[in-house]
Write a protein that holds these residues in place. Sequence first.
Motif, PDB file in Angstrom:
ATOM      1  N   LEU A 117       0.841  -1.193   0.000  1.00 39.29           N
ATOM      2  CA  LEU A 117       0.000   0.000   0.000  1.00 39.29           C
ATOM      3  C   LEU A 117       0.878   1.246   0.000  1.00 39.29           C
ATOM      4  O   LEU A 117       1.597   1.502   0.964  1.00 39.29           O
ATOM      5  CB  LEU A 117      -0.908   0.026   1.236  1.00 39.29           C
ATOM      6  CG  LEU A 117      -1.751  -1.222   1.512  1.00 39.29           C
ATOM      7  CD1 LEU A 117      -2.662  -0.970   2.714  1.00 39.29           C
ATOM      8  CD2 LEU A 117      -2.560  -1.624   0.297  1.00 39.29           C
ATOM      9  N   PRO A 121      -2.395   4.183   4.241  1.00 38.26           N
ATOM     10  CA  PRO A 121      -2.956   2.822   4.231  1.00 38.26           C
ATOM     11  C   PRO A 121      -4.396   2.769   4.706  1.00 38.26           C
ATOM     12  O   PRO A 121      -5.161   1.900   4.285  1.00 38.26           O
ATOM     13  CB  PRO A 121      -2.027   2.056   5.183  1.00 38.26           C
ATOM     14  CG  PRO A 121      -1.462   3.095   6.093  1.00 38.26           C
ATOM     15  CD  PRO A 121      -1.309   4.320   5.228  1.00 38.26           C
ATOM     16  N   HIS A 124      -7.161   2.706   2.086  1.00 39.93           N
ATOM     17  CA  HIS A 124      -7.348   1.541   1.219  1.00 39.93           C
ATOM     18  C   HIS A 124      -8.734   0.941   1.463  1.00 39.93           C
ATOM     19  O   HIS A 124      -9.215   0.916   2.603  1.00 39.93           O
ATOM     20  CB  HIS A 124      -6.273   0.493   1.505  1.00 39.93           C
ATOM     21  CG  HIS A 124      -6.252  -0.630   0.529  1.00 39.93           C
ATOM     22  ND1 HIS A 124      -7.077  -1.734   0.645  1.00 39.93           N
ATOM     23  CD2 HIS A 124      -5.532  -0.825  -0.607  1.00 39.93           C
ATOM     24  CE1 HIS A 124      -6.856  -2.563  -0.356  1.00 39.93           C
ATOM     25  NE2 HIS A 124      -5.917  -2.034  -1.132  1.00 39.93           N
ATOM     26  N   PRO A 125      -9.400   0.447   0.424  1.00 38.50           N
ATOM     27  CA  PRO A 125     -10.756  -0.108   0.580  1.00 38.50           C
ATOM     28  C   PRO A 125     -10.880  -1.183   1.648  1.00 38.50           C
ATOM     29  O   PRO A 125     -11.933  -1.314   2.271  1.00 38.50           O
ATOM     30  CB  PRO A 125     -11.063  -0.674  -0.816  1.00 38.50           C
ATOM     31  CG  PRO A 125     -10.253   0.162  -1.748  1.00 38.50           C
ATOM     32  CD  PRO A 125      -8.994   0.485  -1.007  1.00 38.50           C
TER      33      PRO A 125
END
Length: 270
Positions: A117, A121, A124-125
């Motif tokens: 990532l 971070p 992120h999904p």
Amino acid sequence: MPELPEVEVTRRGIEKRLAGRQLDRAVLRAPSLRYPVPAGLPRHLSGRSLIEAKRRGKYLLLDFADGHLLIHLGMSGSLRFVAPGTPAGRHDHADFVFGEDVLRLTDPRRFGALLWLAGDPLAHPLLATLGIEPLSRAFTPAWLHATLAGKRVAIKPALMDSRLIVGIGNIYASESLFQAGIDPRRAAGSVSLARLERLVPAIKTTLRAAIRAGGSTLRDFCGPEGMGDFQVRHQVYGRAGEPCLRCGTPIRQIRQGQRSTYFCPSCQNR
């Protein structure tokens, strides 16, 4: 399944032993786990120093300054230290070599994750929709009461919903509800503030005790420094038919959301 205590034990083991150390090389043996593993990851990581080992819910985040290595242990994965030259088994999918310390990722079911990532971070999904950390100061009875208001789902599955609260998991939800004397079948929205004032401290106490004990060793879980023993302290989990340690009533086992729930029908009748 590794839950918050097991992942936190793993994080602490990595932090203690590897923070500030240079990663000499990474060895990948699987092109994908739950998601494809970045093909260029070994080349990118080689020669970089580990700044810090962090955790978000059940995800590990290894900070290498210009990005984070995200690791999820899936259903039965583990990270452990092995001696240099230890032959890799069928389910040993990655090694991270820090001098004489080799951190090995094992994941029999390949339900885990190994991703790189860049940037923030937490955006992120996989992480952006995660709920509150149960060991944080923000996790209070008042917060939980407001969050559960109107919810008809049973309290135990609600505690395991990572969109609300991260990392409690099946074992520690059962244990915490027992400590608080709450029936796991009770509708979440019907649990009073007074009961939640027992439950929130019970969750924090249970998780912290499990972390101190090194986690619960179930199936393939093992922390980097060795196997935990919190399972010998379980009050209800895995004890179906055995007498309650408080009142002697046989512990019951039921199914909730495809998971086993254990409780004492006498002590948890509120």
